[in-house]
Write an enzyme that holds these catalytic residues in place. Structure first.
Site, PDB file in Angstrom:
ATOM      1  N   LYS A  80      -5.413   4.229   9.382  1.00 49.34           N
ATOM      2  CA  LYS A  80      -4.521   4.401   8.237  1.00 49.34           C
ATOM      3  C   LYS A  80      -5.075   5.511   7.344  1.00 49.34           C
ATOM      4  CE  LYS A  80      -2.228   1.621   4.607  1.00 49.34           C
ATOM      5  NZ  LYS A  80      -2.176   0.275   3.978  1.00 49.34           N
ATOM      6  N   SER A 155       2.412  -1.615   3.493  1.00 44.72           N
ATOM      7  CA  SER A 155       2.232  -0.180   3.481  1.00 44.72           C
ATOM      8  C   SER A 155       1.648   0.398   4.768  1.00 44.72           C
ATOM      9  CB  SER A 155       1.320   0.195   2.322  1.00 44.72           C
ATOM     10  OG  SER A 155       0.028  -0.329   2.524  1.00 44.72           O
ATOM     11  N   SER A 179       0.042  -5.735   3.245  1.00 40.79           N
ATOM     12  CA  SER A 179       0.247  -4.412   3.847  1.00 40.79           C
ATOM     13  C   SER A 179      -0.147  -4.290   5.312  1.00 40.79           C
ATOM     14  CB  SER A 179      -0.495  -3.345   3.043  1.00 40.79           C
ATOM     15  OG  SER A 179       0.272  -2.977   1.929  1.00 40.79           O
TER      16      SER A 179
END
Lengths: 486, 510
Positions: A80, A155, A179
Site C-alpha cells: 500500500k 482505503s 481499511s
C-alpha cells in the site's frame, strides 16, 4: 485472458492465479522470474482498467530464473502506498506527497526484504487512507474486479483489488477503521487487521496513530498466516509495538474448531441492513455450528457510538499527523510571497476534499473550549467500547459479524454523502477502537455475483483462534476459489 | 502610588544527553547544519519517537533537587503549531502530567545586590564593587535574605530547529541539528517580587543544574533560555495584575534589566490611567526596551492532546529512590558545610558555592593548607578581578593560577615573608607568567624586610631627612607618623614589614 500468454504453468492453473503459498513453493523450485513476468503481464493488461497499482515493475532486485531461497522465496508482493520503501516514491495517493521518496524502509519492508520477498508494486488507496471506497485517491479511483462500476472498498482498495484480480500474490494494507477488512470483503479476499501493537508501525505514514495497524491482504487464510509469521513482532523503533512472543500462525491452521464458542453480537444485526449480507453471515454461523462450534448471542451495547467516537479521536490524531505536510520539508510546495501564504496555498492545493474535511474536523475537536466535550468524551466512550469486548470475550472465543453492512456499492453512490460513506465502516470501526484483531474473509456472494465478507474478531493477541476458525471455514466452503471474470 | 511587581520565570535547559530525546542523533553543538539528523528528528512521514531514558533520568534528578512531587507516570502530549523550525508541526511535550510537579527552590541574596558571579565581568563590577577593592576589607554586612520560591513544574520536551536568515536574499534556511534535543522546562510560581530576586533565582537554579551535571547552562549556545512573566499590582492587593511575557533575553543580566524595564513600563501605564495589555514582548538589548511581539488574540491554540506514539508508563519508586540516593552534594548543602567547616560568612559561602568550579578551587586551596577565610577573600577579590580583567573564566583560573599557588601565596603572607600589599603584586605577576608565588618573590627579591638593624638605619636616614615632619610629630601631630612610615616603606621599595617599621619609628622619635 492474459494467463494464456504465460508459458510456464503449474498443472492447469495459470501462474498468476497461484496462491502466495503456491507461489513460494513454485519459486523454490523454478525461480521467481516466471512469476514476476506473469504478474507484469497481468498488471499491464488489467491495471489500466482497475487502477489498483500506482507503480509496478520497479523491482528492488532482479528476478531469478533459478530456485530462490528464503521463507518468501522471492515471490512478488504489493505494498500500500502509505508504507515507506527506501528510494521509491511513496505518496499516500496524495498530491501533497507527489515525488516524495523516503530515505528509509518501514520495519515491515525490512522484514519482507529479509524474508526474501520481491517488492513488486505500490498500491492505490484513498488519500492518506481517508475513505471507504478508494474514490479519494488523487490518482483516480480503483475499480472493483467483480464489477468495474463498483468500488473496491477502501482505503486499501488498490491492495484488495490487485489480490482479487490476481495481479499480485499478496499485498500489505493498513487498517485504521476497517481499511483492510472492508475492501477485502468487497473484493472477496482475506484481510487481517492484527492486534494494535502486533506489527510495527515504523514507516507507516500515520493517519490515526492509536488505531493504525499494517496487515496482509491475501487470497487464502493460509497465505495470511504465512505473512503474519514474517510481519509480527516487537520493534524497538515503535514504542506502541508489543513485546508479546510471536507464535507460528500456520500451526493454528490445522487445529479443529470443535467446541469453539462464537458470539453473534445482536447490535450488528440491525433493521435495515442488507438482507443478502445478513443471510450470508447467518449461514456462515450455521456452517461453524456444523463444524462443531457453539454459536451464542452476545451484546456489545456501546456499538452505536463507535462511528461518532472514531470520527472524533481518529481525525484529531490525523489533523496533527498531517501538520508536517506544510511545504517546508516534504513533497509539494506552492511558492508564495510569505510563509503564511505558502502554508495556505500548499495545503489548499495539495490536499483533497476528504483530507481537508478530516483535518478541519480534527482541528476543531482539539480546539480550546471543545477538547473536553469532544476528544476527552470520545476517549471515555472508547474505553466503554473496549470494555464491551472484554465482557463479551469472557463468554466466547470469537465474535462473528458482517464486515460491511452492504455489498460493494457503485462508484459515485456515496461520494457526495460523507456520513453515508462513514457508516459503511460501522462494523469494522469498533475493532480499531478496542485494538483487537479481526479478519474479513469471503462468506458468499449476492445473487448478482458480488462478494460478501464476514468478520471474525478475537481477544487481543489471539490471532491464532481467528486463523483456526477462518481456515476451517474456508476449507469447508471454498469461496476463495471463485474468481472475478475479467 | 506604590506598586508591587509579580514575576514568574520559565527556564528551558538543554539536558546533557549524548543523543536526542526521541532518536539516536548526537546533540553535539556547532556541527555543520543538518548533520545531526535522521528521519525521526526530521519528522519524516512514518517515523516514530522512542524515549531516551537518560533524559528522563536527568529530568528526575532536577525534580528531586527542586523538591518536586514526582508524578510516577510518564506521559507526553503534542503541542501543535506551524513553524518551519518544527519538522512535525507539533512539539512532543508534557501538558497535564509533567514528570516533575510542584516543588520549591531557596534563593539567598542581599537586597539591592544579588550575588553576581563571574564570568559576567561587567555585572560583577556593577553589582559587587568591593570585589575590586582591598582583600582585607570587611565585606558589607547587610543581612542576607532567604526566600523559598515555588516551582510549578519541570517537564520534558523536545527542542525545535533553528532558522537562518543571514546572507540569503528573500529566503530562509533551516538547521534541524537542534531539533529533538531534550529540554527541561522549569516553571516558577509567580513568587518573585523584584528583578534582584529573579536574578538570584536564576543564579541558584543554574548552580543546582551545574551541581547535578544535567546541563552546561550556556545561555550563549542556548542551552539555557529564560522567559519572564511580569505584572504589577498595587501594594497590598492580592489579585494579580495583567501580565506580559518577556522573551529574547540572552543573559541573566538581561533578564534583570528587562524585568526592570517592564516594571517601569507597566507602572507608567497605570500611573497615566492606562491598561496593561496581556501580550508577549521581546527584549531589545541594544535599545534596552521591550516591544510587542504578539497580543493575546494572536496567541496560538496549541491543541494539546496525548501523544499516541508514546504509550504512558509508570516510573517505579525504586527508580526514583535510586536516583535520589545518587544525587551529589547540592549547593545548599555545600553552603552549610562551608559555613560550618571553614567558618565562612553566609555571603562568602554562597558566592563560592554558587559557582561549582570556584568552590572546587577554594576547596583545593584549603586542602593545600590555605587559611579558609583568607582564601575566600583572595578568591573573591584579587583572583576574580584578574579573571575578569583578562576576560577569562573561572573554568580556566586553575590554568593561570592553580589553587596550590593560592595556598603558597597565603603561606608567604602568614609567615610574614611578604606583606599583603606585596602579595597583590605577586599574584598579578604569577597569574601573568605562570610562575609560582614563591619563585616570583625570590626572583624579584620581594621578601619583607624584618631585619631590625637594616630598618633602624633606614629609619635614622628618614628622620634626618625630614626634620619638619619629625617636629610635627613631636608637637603632637599623629598623621606626621604616617608620612614618615610611608617614606620608610618607599626607602625599602615597599618591602619593610609595616608593623615593624611603625614600631621602630615610634621608638626612635619618643
Amino acid at each position: 485472458m492474459t494467463g494464456s500468454s504465460i508459458k510456464a504453468e503449474k498443472g492447469n492453473t495459470p501462474l498468476h492465479q497461484l496462491t502466495f503459498k503456491e507461489a513460494i513453493d513454485y519459486s523454490k523450485k523454478e525461480g521467481n522470474k516466471t512469476l514476476f513476468d506473469a504478474l507484469i503481464s497481468r498488471a499491464e493488461s488489467l491495471n489500466p482498467r482497475l487502477n489498483a497499482f500506482l507503480r509496478f515493475n520497479k523491482s528492488d532486485s532482479p528476478p531469478h530464473p533459478s530456485p530462490v531461497t528464503g521463507p518468501l522465496a522471492g515471490v512478488p508482493i504489493s505494498i500500500k502506498d502509505n508504507i515507506c520503501i527506501r528510494g521509491l516514491e511513496t505518496t499516500c495517493a496524495s498530491k501533497i506527497l507527489a515525488g516524495h521518496v523516503p530515505p528509509y524502509d518501514a520495519t515491515v519492508i525490512e522484514k519482507l526484504k529479509t524474508a526474501g520477498a520481491t517488492l513488486f508494486s505500490q498500491c492505490n488507496m484513498d488519500e492518506f487512507a481517508f475513505g471507504s471506497s478508494n474514490e479519494s485517491s488523487a490518482f483516480g479511483p480503483v475499480k472493483n474486479p467483480w464489477d468495474i462500476e463498483r468500488v473496491p472498498g477502501g482505503s486499501s482498495g488498490g491492495s484488495a483489488a490487485a489480490v482479487a484480480a490476481d495481479m499480485t500474490y499478496a499485498a500489505l494494507g493498513s487498517d485504521t477503521g476497517g481499511s483492510i477488512r472492508q475492501p477485502a470483503a468487497f473484493c472477496g479476499i482475506v484481510g487481517l487487521k492484527p492486534t494494535y501493537g502486533r506489527i510495527s508501525r515504523y514507516g507507516l505514514i500515520a493517519f490515526g496513530s492509536s488505531f493504525d495497524q499494517i496487515g496482509p491482504l491475501t487470497k487464502t487464510v493460509e497465505d495470511c498466516a504465512i505473512l503474519m509469521n514474517i510481519l509480527a513482532g516487537h520493534d524497538s523503533r515503535d514504542s506502541t509495538s508489543a513485546p508479546n512472543p510471536v507464535p507460528d500462525y500456520t500451526k493454528a491452521l490445522t487445529q479443529q474448531i470443535k467446541g469453539l464458542k462464537i458470539g453473534l453480537p445482536k447490535e450488528y444485526f440491525v433493521e435495515g441492513m442488507d438482507k443478502e449480507v445478513e443471510k450470508s453471515v447467518r449461514d456462515a454461523a450455521e456452517i461453524f455450528k456444523k463444524l462443531g462450534a457453539e454459536i451464542k448471542p452476545v451484546s456489545l451495547p456501546h456499538t452505536e457510538y463507535s462511528v461518532a467516537v472514531y470520527y472524533i479521536v481518529a481525525v484529531a490524531e490525523a489533523s496533527s499527523n498531517l501538520g508536517r505536510f506544510d511545504g517546508v520539508e516534504f513533497g509539494f510546495r506552492v511558492p508564495a510571497k510569505d510563509l503564511k501564504e505558502m502554508y495556505f496555498e500548499t495545503r489548499s492545493q495539495g490536499f483533497g476534499a476528504e483530507a481537508k474535511r478530516r483535518i478541519l474536523l480534527g482541528t476543531f475537536v482539539l480546539s480550546a473550549g471543545y477538547y473536553e466535550a469532544y476528544y476527552l468524551k470520545g476517549q471515555k466512550v472508547r474505553t466503554l467500547i473496549r470494555e464491551d469486548f472484554t465482557q463479551a470475550f469472557k463468554e466466547v472465543d470469537l465474535i462473528l459479524s458482517p464486515t460491511a453492512p452492504t455489498p460493494p456499492f457503485k462508484i459515485g453512490e456515496k461520494s457526495s454523502d460523507p456520513l453515508a460513506m462513514y457508516l459503511s465502516d460501522i462494523f469494522t470501526i469498533p475493532v480499531n477502537l478496542a485494538g483487537i484483531p479481526a479478519m474479513s474473509l469471503p462468506c458468499g456472494f449476492t445473487k448478482s455475483g458480488l462478494p460478501i465478507g464476514m468478520q471474525l474478531m478475537a481477544k487481543p493477541f489471539d490471532e491464532e483462534t481467528i486463523f483456526r476458525a477462518g481456515h476451517a471455514f474456508e476449507q469447508e466452503t471454498g469461496y476463495y476459489k471463485q474468481k472475478p471474470k475479467l | 502610588m506604590n506598586y508591587e511587581p509579580v514575576i514568574g520565570l520559565e527556564v528551558h535547559v538543554q539536558l546533557l544527553t549524548q543523543s536526542k530525546l526521541f532518536c539516536g542523533c548526537s546533540t553535539k553543538f556547532g556541527e555543520e547544519p543538518n548533520k545531526n539528523t535522521c528521519p525521526v528528528c526530521l519528522g519524516w512521514p512514518g517515523s516514530l519517537p522512542v524515549l531516551n531514558e537518560e533524559a528522563l533520568k536527568l529530568a528526575l534528578k532536577v525534580g528531586l533537587a527542586l523538591n518536586c512531587e514526582i508524578s510516577g507516570r510518564l506521559k507526553f502530549d503534542r503541542k501543535n503549531y506551524f513553524y518551519p523550525d518544527l519538522p512535525k508541526a507539533y512539539q512532543i511535550s508534557q501538558y497535564d502530567n509533567p514528570v516533575n510537579g510542584k516543588g520549591w527552590l531557596e534563593i539567598e541574596y542581599k537586597p539591592n545586590k544579588a550575588v553576581i558571579l563571574s564570568p559576567d565581568a561587567e555585572a560583577s563590577k556593577m553589582e559587587n564593587p568591593e570585589a575590586q577593592g582591598d582583600s582585607q576589607k570587611v565585606q558589607d554586612d547587610k543581612k542576607m535574605i532567604t526566600k523559598k520560591i515555588g516551582i510549578t513544574r519541570a517537564h520534558l520536551e523536545e527542542d525545535a530547529g533553528k532558522l537562518l536568515h543571514e546572507g540569503i536574499a528573500a529566503a530562509s534556511l533551516v538547521d534541524y541539528n537542534r531539533a529533538g534535543t531534550p529540554l527541561l522546562e522549569i516553571v516558577s510560581e509567580p513568587d518573585l517580587r523584584s528583578p534582584e530576586e529573579a536574578y538570584a533565582y536564576l543564579t541558584s537554579l543554574k548552580a543546582i543544574l551545574q551541581y547535578l551535571e544535567v546541563s552546561d547552562c550556556n545561555m550563549e549556545e542556548g542551552s539555557l533560555r529564560c522567559d519572564a512573566n511580569v505584572s504589577i499590582r498595587k501594594a497590598g492587593e492580592s489579585k494579580f495584575g495583567t501580565k506580559a511575557e518577556i522573551k529574547n533575553m540572552n543573559s541573566f543580566k538581561a533578564v534583570q534589566k528587562a524585568i526592570q524595564y517592564e516594571i517601569k513600563r507597566q507602572t507608567d501605564l497605570l500611573e497615566s490611567h492606562e491598561r496593561v495589555i496581556q501580550e508577549t514582548r521581546l527584549w531589545n538589548e541594544t535599545k534596552g526596551q521591550t516591544f510587542t511581539m504578539r497580543s493575546k488574540e494572536e496567541a496560538h491554540d496549541y491543541r494539546y492532546f496525548p501523544e499516541p506514539d508514546l504509550v504512558p508508563f509508570s516510573i517505579s519508586k525504586e527508580t526514583v529512590e535510586g536516583i535520589r540516593k545518587d544525587l551529589p552534594e547540592l549547593p545548599v548543602q555545600r553552603v552549610d558545610r562551608f559555613i560550618k567547616n571553614y567558618s565562612l560568612s553566609d555571603y562568602d559561602a554562597l558566592v563560592l558555592v554558587q559557582d561549582k568550579q570556584l568552590a572546587n578551587y577554594f576547596e583545593t586551596a584549603v586542602a593545600e593548607k590555605a587559611n579558609p577565610k583568607l582564601a575566600s577573600n583572595w578568591i573573591q577579590s584579587e583572583l576574580l578581578a584578574l579573571v575578569n580583567s583578562n576576560k577569562h573564566t573561572v573554568e580556566t583560573l586553575p590554568k593561570f593560577f592553580p589553587a596550590t599557588y593560592l595556598a603558597e601565596l597565603l603561606g608567604l603572607i602568614e609567615n610574614q615573608t611578604i606583606s599583603g600589599k606585596i602579595a597583590k603584586d605577586v599574584v598579578a605577576i604569577s597569574y601573568e607568567s605562570g610562575k609560582s608565588p614563591g619563585t616570583v618573590v625570590k626572583e624579584k627579591s620581594l621578601e619583607q624586610v624584618t631585619d631590625t638593624k637594616l630598618l633602624e638605619s633606614a629609619a635614622d636616614k628618614i628622620i634626618a631627612a625630614h626634620p619638619k615632619s619629625v617636629a610635627d610629630f613631636k608637637a603632637g601631630k599623629r598623621q606626621a607618623l604616617g608620612f614618615l612610615v610611608g617614606q620608610l616603606m618607599k626607602e625599602t621599595q615597599g618591602k619593610a614589614n609595616p608593623k615593624l617599621a611603625n614600631e621602630i619609628l615610634v621608638r626612635k622619635l619618643s
